[in-house]
Design a protein around this motif. Structure first.
Motif, PDB file in Angstrom:
ATOM      1  N   THR A  69      -6.616   0.174   1.352  1.00  0.00           N
ATOM      2  CA  THR A  69      -7.023  -0.936   2.208  1.00  0.00           C
ATOM      3  C   THR A  69      -8.521  -1.207   2.081  1.00  0.00           C
ATOM      4  O   THR A  69      -8.940  -2.360   2.023  1.00  0.00           O
ATOM      5  CB  THR A  69      -6.659  -0.633   3.672  1.00  0.00           C
ATOM      6  OG1 THR A  69      -5.247  -0.434   3.760  1.00  0.00           O
ATOM      7  CG2 THR A  69      -7.053  -1.763   4.591  1.00  0.00           C
ATOM      8  N   THR A  70      -9.309  -0.150   2.004  1.00  0.00           N
ATOM      9  CA  THR A  70     -10.760  -0.352   1.944  1.00  0.00           C
ATOM     10  C   THR A  70     -11.266  -0.540   0.519  1.00  0.00           C
ATOM     11  O   THR A  70     -12.108  -1.402   0.276  1.00  0.00           O
ATOM     12  CB  THR A  70     -11.516   0.823   2.599  1.00  0.00           C
ATOM     13  OG1 THR A  70     -11.132   2.043   1.965  1.00  0.00           O
ATOM     14  CG2 THR A  70     -11.222   0.902   4.080  1.00  0.00           C
ATOM     15  N   ASP A  71     -10.755   0.240  -0.436  1.00  0.00           N
ATOM     16  CA  ASP A  71     -11.293   0.204  -1.795  1.00  0.00           C
ATOM     17  C   ASP A  71     -10.591  -0.774  -2.741  1.00  0.00           C
ATOM     18  O   ASP A  71     -11.170  -1.151  -3.763  1.00  0.00           O
ATOM     19  CB  ASP A  71     -11.241   1.609  -2.424  1.00  0.00           C
ATOM     20  CG  ASP A  71     -12.175   2.579  -1.732  1.00  0.00           C
ATOM     21  OD1 ASP A  71     -12.886   2.157  -0.794  1.00  0.00           O
ATOM     22  OD2 ASP A  71     -12.198   3.756  -2.126  1.00  0.00           O
ATOM     23  N   HIS A  72      -9.361  -1.140  -2.445  1.00  0.00           N
ATOM     24  CA  HIS A  72      -8.598  -1.991  -3.367  1.00  0.00           C
ATOM     25  C   HIS A  72      -8.008  -3.214  -2.662  1.00  0.00           C
ATOM     26  O   HIS A  72      -6.946  -3.711  -3.041  1.00  0.00           O
ATOM     27  CB  HIS A  72      -7.468  -1.187  -4.018  1.00  0.00           C
ATOM     28  CG  HIS A  72      -7.932   0.034  -4.740  1.00  0.00           C
ATOM     29  ND1 HIS A  72      -8.782  -0.008  -5.832  1.00  0.00           N
ATOM     30  CD2 HIS A  72      -7.682   1.355  -4.517  1.00  0.00           C
ATOM     31  CE1 HIS A  72      -9.012   1.222  -6.253  1.00  0.00           C
ATOM     32  NE2 HIS A  72      -8.365   2.067  -5.478  1.00  0.00           N
ATOM     33  N   SER A  73      -8.680  -3.692  -1.646  1.00  0.00           N
ATOM     34  CA  SER A  73      -8.177  -4.809  -0.850  1.00  0.00           C
ATOM     35  C   SER A  73      -7.881  -6.046  -1.702  1.00  0.00           C
ATOM     36  O   SER A  73      -6.854  -6.701  -1.519  1.00  0.00           O
ATOM     37  CB  SER A  73      -9.173  -5.151   0.252  1.00  0.00           C
ATOM     38  OG  SER A  73      -8.683  -6.193   1.048  1.00  0.00           O
ATOM     39  N   CYS A 109       0.839  -1.211   0.000  1.00  0.00           N
ATOM     40  CA  CYS A 109       0.000   0.000   0.000  1.00  0.00           C
ATOM     41  C   CYS A 109       0.868   1.253   0.000  1.00  0.00           C
ATOM     42  O   CYS A 109       0.624   2.189  -0.767  1.00  0.00           O
ATOM     43  CB  CYS A 109      -0.932   0.011   1.215  1.00  0.00           C
ATOM     44  SG  CYS A 109      -2.298  -1.155   1.114  1.00  0.00           S
ATOM     45  N   GLU A 110       1.885   1.281   0.849  1.00  0.00           N
ATOM     46  CA  GLU A 110       2.765   2.451   0.919  1.00  0.00           C
ATOM     47  C   GLU A 110       3.534   2.634  -0.376  1.00  0.00           C
ATOM     48  O   GLU A 110       3.737   3.764  -0.827  1.00  0.00           O
ATOM     49  CB  GLU A 110       3.715   2.326   2.109  1.00  0.00           C
ATOM     50  CG  GLU A 110       3.009   2.505   3.432  1.00  0.00           C
ATOM     51  CD  GLU A 110       3.893   2.239   4.640  1.00  0.00           C
ATOM     52  OE1 GLU A 110       5.109   1.973   4.458  1.00  0.00           O
ATOM     53  OE2 GLU A 110       3.364   2.286   5.764  1.00  0.00           O
ATOM     54  N   ALA A 111       3.959   1.522  -0.998  1.00  0.00           N
ATOM     55  CA  ALA A 111       4.694   1.606  -2.263  1.00  0.00           C
ATOM     56  C   ALA A 111       3.806   2.116  -3.393  1.00  0.00           C
ATOM     57  O   ALA A 111       4.295   2.669  -4.369  1.00  0.00           O
ATOM     58  CB  ALA A 111       5.265   0.236  -2.624  1.00  0.00           C
ATOM     59  N   ASN A 112       2.505   1.944  -3.264  1.00  0.00           N
ATOM     60  CA  ASN A 112       1.564   2.383  -4.284  1.00  0.00           C
ATOM     61  C   ASN A 112       0.943   3.737  -3.985  1.00  0.00           C
ATOM     62  O   ASN A 112       0.033   4.165  -4.683  1.00  0.00           O
ATOM     63  CB  ASN A 112       0.458   1.342  -4.460  1.00  0.00           C
ATOM     64  CG  ASN A 112       0.876   0.263  -5.406  1.00  0.00           C
ATOM     65  OD1 ASN A 112       0.975   0.493  -6.595  1.00  0.00           O
ATOM     66  ND2 ASN A 112       1.161  -0.903  -4.871  1.00  0.00           N
TER      67      ASN A 112
END
Length: 171
Positions: free
Chosen positions: A100-104, A65-68
């Motif tokens: 986390t919520t939209d692209h899990s 997530c952080e890398a994106n």
């Protein structure tokens, strides 16, 4: 500290209460007077290993997530762009929360790619090639935008206002 020992007397498993016969192998901590039979210790060990794998997967999820979440300059401020849908967010934390919520599902697929590549690479990167580390595994797993895209859209990228000459400085 739990150590594997051979019972020099009869013990009772503090987990399942079954007796541990003299001469049988068991695990105990002499300092805290805690003993467990082989069966309970193996179950505990498997549970601990599963928990460790879950923790590692969660760390990789966070790292993907952080890398994106790519910093981009918008006017005079820096915002973070979701590497999946390009939506802008005021902070990296908000961008990570959005992913986390939209692209899990998408992130989970990337995490699995990273884990599979890591398993193929071995514990010290053997087989992954020279110099491959965690960041490279994230990139191989599809967890990052193309590097040229990062450099072109970043705060110091190609057409960024901060890199164009504005003429002589005023004093």
């Amino acid at each position: 500290t739990m150590k594997k020992r051979k019972a020099d007397a009869e013990y009772a498993c503090d987990k399942c209460s079954k007796s541990i016969a003299e001469g049988k192998r068991f695990h105990d901590c002499r300092k805290c007077d805690f003993s467990v039979c082989q069966k309970c210790y193996k179950a505990f060990e498997a549970e601990a290993m599963e928990q460790q794998e879950d923790d590692e997967e969660q760390e990789i999820f966070q790292a993907v997530c952080e890398a994106n979440s790519v910093p981009v300059r918008v006017g005079n401020s820096v915002q973070f762009k979701c590497g999946i849908c390009n939506k802008l967010h005021g902070t990296q934390d908000l961008a990570v929360q959005h992913m986390t919520t939209d692209h899990s599902d998408e992130i989970s697929l990337m995490v699995q790619d990273v884990i599979e590549e890591s398993d193929r690479a071995g514990p010290f990167g053997a087989g992954a090639g020279p110099g491959f580390g965690f960041e490279e595994l994230l990139m191989m797993g599809g967890g990052m935008m193309m590097m040229d895209e990062l450099f072109m859209s970043g705060p110091m990228g190609g057409a960024s206002r901060s890199t164009r000459s504005k003429g002589p400085r005023k004093r």
